[in-house]
Structures are given as C-alpha cells and as structure tokens.
Design a protein around this motif. Structure first.
Motif, PDB file in Angstrom:
ATOM      1  N   GLY A   4       0.782  -1.215   0.000  1.00 53.73           N
ATOM      2  CA  GLY A   4       0.000   0.000   0.000  1.00 53.73           C
ATOM      3  C   GLY A   4       0.823   1.279   0.000  1.00 53.73           C
ATOM      4  O   GLY A   4       2.029   1.274   0.260  1.00 53.73           O
ATOM      5  N   THR A   5       0.154   2.371  -0.286  1.00 51.96           N
ATOM      6  CA  THR A   5       0.762   3.705  -0.274  1.00 51.96           C
ATOM      7  C   THR A   5      -0.092   4.596   0.631  1.00 51.96           C
ATOM      8  O   THR A   5      -1.045   4.139   1.253  1.00 51.96           O
ATOM      9  CB  THR A   5       0.828   4.286  -1.693  1.00 51.96           C
ATOM     10  OG1 THR A   5      -0.513   4.369  -2.236  1.00 51.96           O
ATOM     11  CG2 THR A   5       1.686   3.412  -2.606  1.00 51.96           C
ATOM     12  N   GLY A   6       0.260   5.877   0.702  1.00 47.89           N
ATOM     13  CA  GLY A   6      -0.529   6.794   1.507  1.00 47.89           C
ATOM     14  C   GLY A   6      -0.536   6.396   2.977  1.00 47.89           C
ATOM     15  O   GLY A   6       0.413   5.798   3.493  1.00 47.89           O
ATOM     16  N   LYS A   7      -1.631   6.679   3.644  1.00 46.15           N
ATOM     17  CA  LYS A   7      -1.723   6.433   5.084  1.00 46.15           C
ATOM     18  C   LYS A   7      -1.576   4.957   5.421  1.00 46.15           C
ATOM     19  O   LYS A   7      -0.876   4.581   6.370  1.00 46.15           O
ATOM     20  CB  LYS A   7      -3.064   6.957   5.601  1.00 46.15           C
ATOM     21  CG  LYS A   7      -3.227   6.826   7.104  1.00 46.15           C
ATOM     22  CD  LYS A   7      -4.541   7.458   7.563  1.00 46.15           C
ATOM     23  CE  LYS A   7      -4.690   7.359   9.076  1.00 46.15           C
ATOM     24  NZ  LYS A   7      -5.943   8.010   9.547  1.00 46.15           N
ATOM     25  N   VAL A   8      -2.204   4.100   4.625  1.00 47.92           N
ATOM     26  CA  VAL A   8      -2.136   2.658   4.890  1.00 47.92           C
ATOM     27  C   VAL A   8      -0.697   2.163   4.793  1.00 47.92           C
ATOM     28  O   VAL A   8      -0.219   1.402   5.641  1.00 47.92           O
ATOM     29  CB  VAL A   8      -3.045   1.884   3.915  1.00 47.92           C
ATOM     30  CG1 VAL A   8      -2.791   0.384   4.020  1.00 47.92           C
ATOM     31  CG2 VAL A   8      -4.513   2.191   4.195  1.00 47.92           C
ATOM     32  N   GLY A   9       0.012   2.595   3.751  1.00 51.65           N
ATOM     33  CA  GLY A   9       1.401   2.170   3.570  1.00 51.65           C
ATOM     34  C   GLY A   9       2.288   2.587   4.727  1.00 51.65           C
ATOM     35  O   GLY A   9       3.139   1.808   5.187  1.00 51.65           O
ATOM     36  N   VAL A  10       2.088   3.803   5.234  1.00 45.89           N
ATOM     37  CA  VAL A  10       2.894   4.292   6.358  1.00 45.89           C
ATOM     38  C   VAL A  10       2.558   3.539   7.637  1.00 45.89           C
ATOM     39  O   VAL A  10       3.447   3.132   8.394  1.00 45.89           O
ATOM     40  CB  VAL A  10       2.687   5.809   6.550  1.00 45.89           C
ATOM     41  CG1 VAL A  10       3.356   6.289   7.841  1.00 45.89           C
ATOM     42  CG2 VAL A  10       3.257   6.569   5.361  1.00 45.89           C
ATOM     43  N   MET A  11       1.282   3.327   7.880  1.00 47.23           N
ATOM     44  CA  MET A  11       0.882   2.626   9.108  1.00 47.23           C
ATOM     45  C   MET A  11       1.457   1.216   9.155  1.00 47.23           C
ATOM     46  O   MET A  11       1.808   0.707  10.217  1.00 47.23           O
ATOM     47  CB  MET A  11      -0.640   2.590   9.212  1.00 47.23           C
ATOM     48  CG  MET A  11      -1.261   3.947   9.470  1.00 47.23           C
ATOM     49  SD  MET A  11      -3.039   3.881   9.656  1.00 47.23           S
ATOM     50  CE  MET A  11      -3.172   3.064  11.220  1.00 47.23           C
TER      51      MET A  11
END
Length: 279
Positions: A188-195
């Motif tokens: 994933g990317t965005g918030k999901v990727g960071v989390m």
C-alpha cells in the motif's frame, strides 16, 4: 534480544534501566508555525528539569549518520520524502533506542508536569487510546489488523523508554525488513502504507506478541499520564504540513529501476480498471 539479518545496523546499545530526562521533538524546519512553537515553549516552561532537544530534517540526518552510520541513514533515505511522517517514525525509534527519554510529536503535549506522571524506572511505557464508547478518542486505533489485542493499537506519537530497550530493537529491525521487502502493490501507499511500514500497525504487531517478555509499564490510555494527542482538534494538524501524505499514491519506499517499472505497470492497470468502472 530479537535477532535479524539487519540487527548489525543497530550496533551494540546497552539496555538501560532509567528513562533519561530528555524530550525529543522534530519538525521539517527550525521555523515552527506559531501554534506549534507555543506548544513547544509551554512544554519547556512546564518541565524546567527536562532537557529539550529539537531536530529539523538536517539535524535528523546528522544524528542518524553520527550515531548509526551509513547503513541506517541509507535505509532512512530510502523512504520517499513525500512521507515525512514515515521518516519521523523511523527517527523517533532510533533516537529513543540510542539515547532514551521521551519522544513527543510536535503537535502533542503534556497537560501536567512530566515528573508527576513519569518517575524514570518504568523502562518502557506502552499506551493505547481512550477509544471506548463515550471516551475522548472513541473508535481510534480499533483497526481489523489489531483486533486480536483488546483496546486496539499502541500509540506511538509518544515513545517513552530507557535506551536500548528490546521493544525498540524489534521495531527497528521490523522496519528495516519492511523497507527491504516493500512493494507498493502489496503493502500500500498513503496512510495505509505508512501505518504498515513504520506506524502504529507495525509498532503494535511487533511489540504486543513480546510485551510480557521485557520490563514495561502498560497504561490504559494517554490520559493516565496527562498526554494530549493534539493541540488542534480532529485533523487540524494537517494544515501545518505543506502536503499531507495520507492520500498519496507515491511508493513509500524509493524503488529500484526494475521495481519502479513493475509499479508503473501496476498503477497503469489500476487506473484502467477505474476508468472501466466509471464507464
């Protein structure tokens, strides 16, 4: 201590028993928006017995290079600069693992003097959200990925520990593993990727299985030690950042040429499927 092929990057950090009286905070530049500067000043004035260390992006990189060396800095720099939040995540674990103390997000604060709630012998403080019905952060951190843990995710907008704590060693090697194996179409990317890569999902899924193996003080929620998540309501803190990462579709980790081509093909097919759905 959990070992991995990346453990050598962390060197030999002795396990401490006392939380140093040091507060660490970071922001992209040394010039803070007025509200954030007021927050930092209030924190300092309320806690005169605590040393306050502030790091801008340049100071973060200098710290990592001087304390850990080229290998860890290279891993840090592989995180795309679009994701300043992910870089800040990695830095907070690195600075507390090496030096210890309190890492606190620049938008967060203590509503009472720290000495009233932290005594220094806790080794590591783990906290969840005030997220039950009717509580201040109702529903926060109750994600399906951490549903097996009553209370949901662990907070990591504050990291409070003695240096060398095994929880942070485990978290750091998990991030290095994650950077090495990251694929945007899988992770994933965005918030999901960071989390998943550096944020609370990774933090929780790494620490909770070993939480009873090492010294730790577990508190029910942030209110137990006078912590406030944000000086601004809801997602208002996003206005402090030029571009927020949460909806970005850029790869969280900079990819090799071959993986970049694969990601381009994936994004192209994804866009094509979206067009078909609209049609």
């Amino acid at each position: 201590m959990i070992q991995s092929r990346f453990s050598h990057l962390l060197g030999n950090v002795p396990i401490g028993t006392t939380i140093p009286r040091i507060i660490h905070q970071t922001f992209g530049t040394r010039e803070l928006p007025a509200a954030l500067q007021q927050n930092v000043t209030a924190l300092q004035e309320k806690n005169p017995g605590w040393e306050h260390r502030f790091y801008d992006d340049e100071a973060v990189e200098a710290f990592i290079l001087s304390q850990y060396g080229d290998g860890v800095l290279a891993a840090y720099l592989r995180i795309d600069p679009t994701y300043g939040a992910a870089r800040a995540d990695l830095f907070r674990y690195l600075v507390i693992y090496k030096i210890g103390g309190i890492y606190l997000d620049i938008k967060s604060s203590f509503s009472c003097p720290i000495d009233e709630v932290i005594h220094g012998d806790e080794h590591f403080i783990a906290s969840q959200w005030s997220n039950q019905k009717g509580e201040r952060y109702e529903g926060f951190g109750l994600k399906p990925q951490v549903a097996q843990f009553p209370g949901g995710e662990l907070q990591q907008w504050h990291v409070i520990a003695a240096p060398g704590h095994p929880f942070l060693h485990a978290v750091l090697v998990a991030i290095f593993e994650g950077i090495h194996s990251y694929r945007p179409w899988m992770h994933g990317t965005g918030k999901v990727g960071v989390m998943r890569l550096t944020g609370p999902l990774m933090y929780t899924l790494t620490i909770m299985p070993i939480i009873n193996e090492f010294p730790c003080k577990i508190i029910r929620n942030e209110a137990a030690i006078c912590l406030d998540y944000s000086i601004v309501p809801s997602d208002g803190h996003k206005s402090f950042f030029a571009a927020h990462y949460s909806t970005s579709e850029v790869s969280v980790v900079r990819l090799s040429n071959g993986l970049a081509v694969m990601n381009w093909a994936y994004q192209l097919s994804r866009s094509f499927r979206k067009l078909l759905k609209k049609g």
